[in-house]
Design a protein around this motif. Structure first.
Motif, PDB file in Angstrom:
ATOM      1  N   LEU A  99       0.832  -1.237   0.074  1.00 24.27           N
ATOM      2  CA  LEU A  99       0.070  -0.158  -0.054  1.00 24.27           C
ATOM      3  C   LEU A  99       0.806   1.196   0.018  1.00 24.27           C
ATOM      4  N   ALA A 100       1.864   1.207   0.749  1.00 24.52           N
ATOM      5  CA  ALA A 100       2.814   2.336   0.957  1.00 24.52           C
ATOM      6  C   ALA A 100       3.204   2.749  -0.613  1.00 24.52           C
ATOM      7  N   ALA A 104       1.781   5.917  -3.097  1.00 23.82           N
ATOM      8  CA  ALA A 104       2.598   6.957  -3.595  1.00 23.82           C
ATOM      9  C   ALA A 104       2.812   6.985  -5.079  1.00 23.82           C
ATOM     10  N   ILE A 105       2.605   5.865  -5.573  1.00 16.33           N
ATOM     11  CA  ILE A 105       2.654   5.782  -7.228  1.00 16.33           C
ATOM     12  C   ILE A 105       1.497   6.483  -7.619  1.00 16.33           C
ATOM     13  N   GLY A 128     -11.551   0.477   0.398  1.00 12.06           N
ATOM     14  CA  GLY A 128     -11.159  -0.162  -0.744  1.00 12.06           C
ATOM     15  C   GLY A 128      -9.762  -0.829  -0.608  1.00 12.06           C
ATOM     16  N   LYS A 129      -8.713  -0.074  -0.262  1.00  9.74           N
ATOM     17  CA  LYS A 129      -7.479  -0.525   0.047  1.00  9.74           C
ATOM     18  C   LYS A 129      -7.255  -1.664   0.952  1.00  9.74           C
ATOM     19  N   LEU A 180      -0.607   1.585   8.443  1.00  6.35           N
ATOM     20  CA  LEU A 180       0.780   2.246   8.494  1.00  6.35           C
ATOM     21  C   LEU A 180       1.148   2.424   7.253  1.00  6.35           C
ATOM     22  N   GLY A 181       1.093   1.437   6.249  1.00  3.67           N
ATOM     23  CA  GLY A 181       1.358   1.492   4.913  1.00  3.67           C
ATOM     24  C   GLY A 181       0.574   2.888   4.097  1.00  3.67           C
ATOM     25  N   ILE A 182      -0.830   3.015   4.404  1.00  2.00           N
ATOM     26  CA  ILE A 182      -1.421   4.410   4.129  1.00  2.00           C
ATOM     27  C   ILE A 182      -0.627   5.536   4.450  1.00  2.00           C
TER      28      ILE A 182
END
Length: 287
Positions: A99-100, A104-105, A128-129, A180-182
């Protein structure tokens, strides 16, 4: 209109909005899943990579038979020793790393800017994520367990309480990793730099948290450092499920400490929720 009538109407409106956010979030999860399984590189490095590593370590280090880490614990197959860490690493890769980098992309490519111009709520986007991560995490763990059992001959636990522990550690771990990835996705300035920012963090956490190196053999100071992060607790919870009870003596405090696992992951879940909501932007402020 009376005060009571307005209150009822307001409550009904709030419930309708929540149902709408959830419905859009479920639709986004379906969309994210389709995109995920169409991406071959992502599919391998976050979905199949733990399976590949479990097979590699089991073959490379298990050729001499079962391994015994200490005189007072039973010998077990190398695959069984590595299985808990690989399941925990899979949760980290699917949620935190995947997710991180993806968000970012998407921000760098302008996709988030376009989504920000639509009625899509950040809450629905998050649903959704996280939904995508939850589904892929379940599938990944199921494949890992099947591979370990059918191919590597690992005996899986049969006690219902072991699988109950697996369930709550899994849910807490995958949700915490996703949040945490978000939150971390706000750090890379461009999509190209996302890999350089995220991968070293995920790799370092795996090495100090008992995934690739046996946690009990790490120096005390490094175990203490690992205890500050959620992956160590995810791996410890999984070890409580798949390793014999005698192996609890090799943990830092000489026990599985499942209450500590729940508290640590719960704290990190709240931290991830707050950070992801505070730091998330459709467009970088310094863009």
């Amino acid at each position: 209109m009376s005060t009571a009538t307005r209150s009822v109407a307001s409550g009904q409106g709030s419930r309708t909005r929540r149902r709408g956010l959830l419905a859009v979030g479920v639709w986004r999860a379906r969309f994210e899943l389709v995109q995920y399984f169409r991406s071959g590189d992502t599919l391998f490095f976050t979905f199949l990579f733990p399976i590949f590593m479990l097979g590699l370590f089991s073959v490379a280090f298990g050729s001499d038979g079962d391994v015994q880490l200490a005189p007072n614990v039973p010998a077990i197959p190398m695959a069984q020793l590595y299985l808990p860490g690989m399941i925990a690493a899979g949760l980290l890769l699917s949620g935190f790393q995947n997710l991180a980098m993806d968000i970012a992309i998407e921000r760098s490519d302008g996709m988030l800017k376009r989504l920000g111009g639509t009625p899509l709520s950040p809450v629905s986007y998050f649903i959704g994520k996280i939904g995508q991560v939850l589904v892929t995490g379940v599938l990944q763990s199921a494949l890992l367990l099947l591979f370990a059992s059918l191919v590597l001959g690992v005996e899986l636990p049969t006690a219902p309480e072991s699988w109950a522990t697996f369930a709550w550690v899994f849910v807490l771990g995958i949700t915490t990793s996703a949040l945490l990835g978000i939150a971390l996705s706000a750090v890379p300035r461009t999509g190209k730099s996302a890999t350089a920012v995220v991968v070293p963090i995920a790799l370092a956490l795996q090495f100090i948290s008992g995934v690739y190196l046996t946690f009990s053999q790490l120096p005390d100071w490094l175990q203490n450092v690992a205890g500050l992060f959620p992956l160590k607790w995810m791996a410890q919870g999984m070890r409580a499920v798949f390793l014999p009870d005698e192996y609890a003596a090799l943990e830092q405090n000489g026990e599985w400490d499942l209450a500590g696992v729940a508290i640590a992951l719960g704290v990190w879940l709240v931290v991830g929720l707050v950070l992801s909501r505070v730091t998330f932007r459709w467009i970088r402020r310094d863009a």
